[in-house]
Write an enzyme that holds these catalytic residues in place. Structure first.
Site: not given
Ligand code: XMP
Length: 525
Positions: A62, A89-90, A181, A183, A235-240, A381
């Protein structure tokens, strides 16, 4: 937050102190099959932790400074819960301070690549390195403060040049603190360190899979929605698309999918989506041709946030209209992902800032009456892609580059007009065609063209031209949170520029964007 996970799964808890890379901790854990959630430090109190029942707790980084009087702290229960704790870290610094050590500001900061040298054996570095190893371990640091005295019971495990107490451990209590970090990808063996923490130290099994998620999500959707009707915006994308297929599996005919052709789609995109849903899945789809509404509303609007807000609002108006047509819908489903949720929301007192209002989260107008169903809001994703495969979506569709809800409107800085959209659609199609021909599509996270509101002088044949500049963008990324520009060979870029300028009227200069994220964002607006 919707709770989609099966309570029988082992869970890790990530406590957020506002770092922009906290989500990457979750990603790394999930890659090793560990279910986890991120919760802000001021919500993760004793009652919450007891109810959540984590097998391991990670305190993230943070921007605050531990020596500051009002800087955030982890709830003391974190250290009394009887589970392993890793401070990053923090997180490391507040842990040291809370357990009786000392943190000071004003020493040499370390930003970027650093090296740590082992000082003692630790299970955190099991199979990686330890005393006797001559090679230093590469890590990624980003700190101004540092620990100057360890808390009782802790031992120094590794040191870096500017952080002599860079890694500390109390093996008996299973408390660990790292200044770097683990990650981020710039700590090459960071994933293994995190896996050591969850699997070796906390004894987690890594029992979280997409097949399990699918079942749990179906159950959770049914529970949330009951007998209600759901409108799903495609929407045309993978997610929706993945969200729609999942919802259809869960609630069948209670679902109405609405595909809004905003007129701001890429060339051919609208047809592909309609075909996929009607022919491949046999899921009924309402196709709304709303090009005039969107272009009309965007006339004279240049400010990126205003564009996003208008587009978010226009989508909702259309969804509500379609909801009325099916006799009223109680829910609106969207393919919101975890990074959207975290990037768009800043928690009380927390320092994370709103960079952009993503249209499927921050851009929703307060007037919307439908409640939200967001079955993917805990996924990254690549997890959505895995779920898409699990649900049988064609590979060509699952592997598509992400596309933002506001479409080409945010790839035309300045005012959006029908002529500009047409130029961009054509130029973008040529660019993607070249990428596919060169076999690069799958190597790239996202590639697109941006039509700049800048005209420059050129010469074609014997004539002077005065036309727009087109910028090409291509990035590699694992989740869209950070990104690097794609290092195309020069001849590839040259080929694209030549074809675009020769084939597309209205563009006489092509440039390539070589900005990484951060400091840039992937989209230009
Ligand atoms: P930025 O530009 O913030 O983008 O680096 C990160 C990723 O998010 C996508 N993006 C959006 N997706 N609605 C979406 O569904 C939006 O409003 C939106 N804005 C950006 C972007 O394309 C990239 O993949």
């Amino acid at each position: 937050m919707t709770d989609l996970h099966d309570p029988t799964h082992e869970k890790a808890l990530i406590i957020d102190f506002g770092s922009q890379v906290t989500q990457l901790i979750a990603r790394r854990l999930r890659e090793s099959g560990v279910y986890c959630e991120i919760h802000p430090f001021n919500k993760a109190d004793a009652a919450f932790i007891k109810a959540y029942d984590p097998k391991a707790i990670i305190l993230g980084g943070g921007p605050s400074s531990v020596p500051d009087a009002n800087s955030p702290r982890a709830d003391d229960y974190v250290f009394a819960a009887g589970v392993p704790v890793l401070g990053i870290c923090y997180g490391q610094q507040t842990m040291m301070e809370q357990l009786g050590g000392k943190v000071e500001s004003g020493h040499h900061a370390e930003f970027g690549r650093a090296f740590i040298e082992p000082k003692a054996q630790s299970s955190l570095f099991y199979g990686l390195f330890g005393p006797g190893d001559t090679e230093a371990e590469q890590v990624w640091m980003s700190h101004g403060d540092r620990v100057t005295r360890v808390a009782d019971g802790f031992e120094v495990i590794a040191a870096s040049q500017n952080a002599p107490l860079a890694v500390v451990a109390d093996e008996a209590r299973k408390f660990y603190g790292v200044q770097f970090h683990p990650e981020v990808v710039h700590t090459p063996r960071g994933s293994q360190m995190l896996k050591n923490f969850t699997h070796e130290i906390a004894g987690m099994k890594g029992d979280w899979t997409m097949a399990a998620f699918r079942q749990e999500a179906v159950r959770a959707i049914r529970e949330q929605v009951g007998l209600g009707r759901v409108i799903c915006g495609l929407s045309g994308g993978v997610d929706s698309s993945v969200a729609a297929v999942l919802l259809h599996e869960a609630i069948g005919e209670q679902l109405t999918c609405v595909f809004v052709d905003t007129g701001l789609m890429r060339k051919g995109e609208a047809d592909e989506v309609v075909t996929l849903f009607r022919d491949h899945y046999n899921i009924p789809l309402v196709h709304v041709d709303a090009g005039d509404t969107f272009l009309g509303g965007l006339a004279g609007v240049s400010d990126p946030e205003k564009k996003r807000k208008f587009i978010g609002g226009a989508f909702i108006d259309i969804f509500e209209e379609e909801a009325r047509k099916v006799g009223g819908a109680d829910y609106l489903a969207q393919g919101t992902l975890y990074p959207d949720v975290i990037e768009s929301v800043s928690f009380d007192g927390g320092p994370s800032v709103t960079i952009k209002s993503h249209h499927n989260v921050g851009g929703l107008p307060a007037r919307m009456k439908m409640k939200l169903v967001e079955p993917l809001r805990e996924l990254f994703k690549d997890e959505v892609r895995a779920l898409g495969r699990e649900l049988g979506l064609p590979e060509a569709f699952v592997g598509r580059h992400p596309s933002p809800g506001p479409g080409l409107a945010i790839r035309i800085p300045g005012e959006v007009t029908a002529d500009k959209v047409k130029i961009l659609q054509e130029a973008d199609a040529v660019y993607l065609d070249e990428i596919r021909k060169a076999g690069l599509y799958d190597e790239i996270w996202q590639a697109f063209a941006v039509l700049l509101p800048v005209q420059t002088v050129g010469v074609m044949g014997d004539a002077r031209t005065y036309d727009n500049v087109l910028a090409l963008r291509a990035v590699t990324s694992t989740d869209g949170m950070t990104a690097d520009y794609y290092p195309y060979p020069h001849d590839f870029l040259g080929r694209c520029a030549t074809r675009i300028i020769n084939e597309i009227r209205g563009v006489n200069r092509v440039v390539y964007d070589i900005t990484s994220k951060p400091p840039g964002t992937i989209e230009w607006e």
